[in-house]
Design a protein around this motif. Structure first.
Motif, PDB file in Angstrom:
ATOM      1  N   VAL A  91       1.613  -1.069   0.366  1.00  0.00           N
ATOM      2  CA  VAL A  91      -0.493  -0.159   0.145  1.00  0.00           C
ATOM      3  C   VAL A  91       0.651   1.123   0.279  1.00  0.00           C
ATOM      4  O   VAL A  91       2.334   0.734   0.543  1.00  0.00           O
ATOM      5  CB  VAL A  91      -1.012   0.471   1.266  1.00  0.00           C
ATOM      6  CG1 VAL A  91      -2.309  -1.278   1.463  1.00  0.00           C
ATOM      7  CG2 VAL A  91      -0.246   0.085   2.788  1.00  0.00           C
ATOM      8  N   GLY A  92      -0.149   2.724  -0.441  1.00  0.00           N
ATOM      9  CA  GLY A  92       1.240   3.862  -0.901  1.00  0.00           C
ATOM     10  C   GLY A  92       1.366   4.155   1.286  1.00  0.00           C
ATOM     11  O   GLY A  92       0.389   3.470   2.099  1.00  0.00           O
ATOM     12  N   VAL A 107       4.634  -2.732   3.301  1.00  0.00           N
ATOM     13  CA  VAL A 107       3.640  -4.206   3.182  1.00  0.00           C
ATOM     14  C   VAL A 107       2.928  -4.766   4.207  1.00  0.00           C
ATOM     15  O   VAL A 107       4.253  -5.038   4.954  1.00  0.00           O
ATOM     16  CB  VAL A 107       4.952  -4.518   2.903  1.00  0.00           C
ATOM     17  CG1 VAL A 107       4.620  -5.981   2.120  1.00  0.00           C
ATOM     18  CG2 VAL A 107       5.370  -4.368   0.783  1.00  0.00           C
ATOM     19  N   TYR A 108       2.373  -5.280   3.977  1.00  0.00           N
ATOM     20  CA  TYR A 108       1.366  -5.657   5.768  1.00  0.00           C
ATOM     21  C   TYR A 108       1.311  -7.531   4.835  1.00  0.00           C
ATOM     22  O   TYR A 108       0.403  -7.674   3.510  1.00  0.00           O
ATOM     23  CB  TYR A 108       0.643  -4.746   5.919  1.00  0.00           C
ATOM     24  CG  TYR A 108       0.702  -3.322   6.371  1.00  0.00           C
ATOM     25  CD1 TYR A 108       0.750  -3.470   7.838  1.00  0.00           C
ATOM     26  CD2 TYR A 108       1.041  -2.182   5.758  1.00  0.00           C
ATOM     27  CE1 TYR A 108       1.342  -2.360   8.534  1.00  0.00           C
ATOM     28  CE2 TYR A 108       0.647  -1.491   6.010  1.00  0.00           C
ATOM     29  CZ  TYR A 108       1.642  -1.470   7.822  1.00  0.00           C
ATOM     30  OH  TYR A 108       1.389  -0.101   8.266  1.00  0.00           O
ATOM     31  N   LEU A 140      -7.846  -0.887   7.256  1.00  0.00           N
ATOM     32  CA  LEU A 140      -7.691   0.168   7.202  1.00  0.00           C
ATOM     33  C   LEU A 140      -8.957   0.842   6.070  1.00  0.00           C
ATOM     34  O   LEU A 140      -8.579  -0.040   5.229  1.00  0.00           O
ATOM     35  CB  LEU A 140      -5.946   0.689   6.716  1.00  0.00           C
ATOM     36  CG  LEU A 140      -5.157  -0.110   7.463  1.00  0.00           C
ATOM     37  CD1 LEU A 140      -4.243   1.039   6.390  1.00  0.00           C
ATOM     38  CD2 LEU A 140      -5.511   0.756   8.733  1.00  0.00           C
ATOM     39  N   PHE A 141      -9.298   1.712   6.246  1.00  0.00           N
ATOM     40  CA  PHE A 141     -10.428   2.209   4.924  1.00  0.00           C
ATOM     41  C   PHE A 141     -10.065   3.375   5.270  1.00  0.00           C
ATOM     42  O   PHE A 141      -9.748   4.486   5.929  1.00  0.00           O
ATOM     43  CB  PHE A 141     -11.868   1.702   5.594  1.00  0.00           C
ATOM     44  CG  PHE A 141     -12.395   2.280   6.746  1.00  0.00           C
ATOM     45  CD1 PHE A 141     -13.257   3.388   6.148  1.00  0.00           C
ATOM     46  CD2 PHE A 141     -12.320   1.554   8.147  1.00  0.00           C
ATOM     47  CE1 PHE A 141     -14.563   4.223   7.336  1.00  0.00           C
ATOM     48  CE2 PHE A 141     -12.707   2.933   8.849  1.00  0.00           C
ATOM     49  CZ  PHE A 141     -13.740   3.613   8.779  1.00  0.00           C
ATOM     50  N   PRO A 198      -0.051   4.195   6.319  1.00  0.00           N
ATOM     51  CA  PRO A 198       0.003   3.763   5.657  1.00  0.00           C
ATOM     52  C   PRO A 198      -1.365   3.722   4.967  1.00  0.00           C
ATOM     53  O   PRO A 198      -2.099   4.424   6.151  1.00  0.00           O
ATOM     54  CB  PRO A 198      -0.501   2.361   5.377  1.00  0.00           C
ATOM     55  CG  PRO A 198      -0.030   2.726   7.249  1.00  0.00           C
ATOM     56  CD  PRO A 198       0.471   3.501   7.579  1.00  0.00           C
ATOM     57  N   LEU A 199      -1.704   4.324   3.455  1.00  0.00           N
ATOM     58  CA  LEU A 199      -3.262   4.083   3.216  1.00  0.00           C
ATOM     59  C   LEU A 199      -3.754   2.634   2.903  1.00  0.00           C
ATOM     60  O   LEU A 199      -3.389   2.305   2.392  1.00  0.00           O
ATOM     61  CB  LEU A 199      -2.991   5.139   1.523  1.00  0.00           C
ATOM     62  CG  LEU A 199      -1.728   5.928   1.999  1.00  0.00           C
ATOM     63  CD1 LEU A 199      -2.054   6.582  -0.115  1.00  0.00           C
ATOM     64  CD2 LEU A 199      -2.992   7.277   2.339  1.00  0.00           C
ATOM     65  N   PRO A 200      -4.837   2.947   2.902  1.00  0.00           N
ATOM     66  CA  PRO A 200      -6.025   1.909   2.654  1.00  0.00           C
ATOM     67  C   PRO A 200      -6.038   1.673   1.173  1.00  0.00           C
ATOM     68  O   PRO A 200      -5.351   2.341   0.097  1.00  0.00           O
ATOM     69  CB  PRO A 200      -7.612   2.372   3.183  1.00  0.00           C
ATOM     70  CG  PRO A 200      -6.803   4.158   3.270  1.00  0.00           C
ATOM     71  CD  PRO A 200      -6.079   4.067   2.904  1.00  0.00           C
TER      72      PRO A 200
END
Length: 276
Positions: free
Chosen positions: A158-159, A168-169, A200-201, A249-251
């Motif tokens: 994710v960004g 990276v998750y 994350l949303f 992180p971004l969703p």
């Protein structure tokens, strides 16, 4: 199940949420929490001095190195350090700390890059903190979903709020639930304690009444049949909602809901003019 999963009355539900909200704000206002961060620095091979911390700092194959002047001293893991010291062996999303008087210096790795963040309890963002705005708790935002595990956790990139940075998750599965006639599947990441999940949303309130980069929802471990409870009243801001010195992180793309989730934490007072 906890009380907020199946409230016995609106009064009990509200009281439970209010106690949670107070705990959240207290955690934010901790002496060396994110509200105390005074800067975000990315050391490289060239030694450099950083505002608010002693010594010259650099980064290389060994890790992050600080070289202190003769009169300077840090305390690392309870041990006074003088001269040259290297912080080695920092894993991704891990970190260590060094104390310098009342200031704590975080040395961490984010997105494959080293980061240095001083944390000073006298920082105005912390001393002026008055609490996080939130929607009034409403039981209709407590919904039941179904968790489906992947055969193996999937590394998911994710960004980040820092341009050019990626995280990276591990995503162990997805959560499907119903909202406004839709049945989205949310990618779930591994939570902070065994068995729990993190979602994350973003939604239609993002950048309007809630922080634009998105919010986080912590989910208790699924029941044996895969049932999970999503309490959006407990949707929380990430640190980047309060400070520019975060690498949040971004969703994932599939976690951007087209509906307005009018529940949980709202744009902090400190961000109302700079929401994104």
């Amino acid at each position: 199940m906890t009380l907020h999963d199946h409230p016995t009355s609106l009064d009990a539900f509200t009281a439970d949420w209010e106690a949670w909200h107070l705990r959240r704000d207290a955690a934010l206002a901790q002496e060396h929490g994110f509200l105390a961060v005074t800067g975000l620095y990315w050391p490289d091979t060239g030694p450099q001095r950083l505002p608010g911390v002693p010594g010259t700092w650099s980064a290389g194959d060994e890790g992050v190195t600080v070289v202190l002047d003769d009169e300077e001293e840090l305390v690392v893991d309870g041990t006074p350090v003088r001269g040259r010291h290297t912080f080695g062996g920092i894993p991704e999303r891990g970190g260590t700390e060094a104390a310098w008087g009342d200031t704590v210096i975080e040395v961490a790795e984010r997105g494959g890059r080293y980061v240095i963040r001083p944390r000073d309890p006298r920082h105005p963002l912390r001393t002026g903190f008055t609490g996080t705005p939130a929607y009034a708790p409403d039981p209709r935002w407590v919904v039941t979903g179904t968790y489906t595990a992947f055969a193996e956790p999937r590394p998911t990139t994710v960004g980040a709020v820092v341009e050019g940075l990626q995280h990276v998750y591990d995503a162990p599965g997805t959560i499907r639930f119903g909202i406004d006639g839709l049945t989205p599947d949310l990618t779930a990441f591994t939570g902070g304690t065994p068995g729990t999940l993190l979602v994350l949303f973003s939604d239609a309130t993002s950048g309007v009444t809630t922080y634009g980069a998105g919010r986080a929802l912590h989910v208790d471990a699924p029941a044996p049949d895969g049932t999970v409870v999503l309490d959006f009243n407990r949707a929380t801001n990430l640190p980047c909602a309060y400070t520019d010195f975060a690498t949040c992180p971004l969703p994932p793309a599939g976690n951007r809901l087209p509906v307005a989730v009018e529940a949980g934490e709202r744009i902090p007072h400190e961000r109302r003019r700079t929401a994104r």
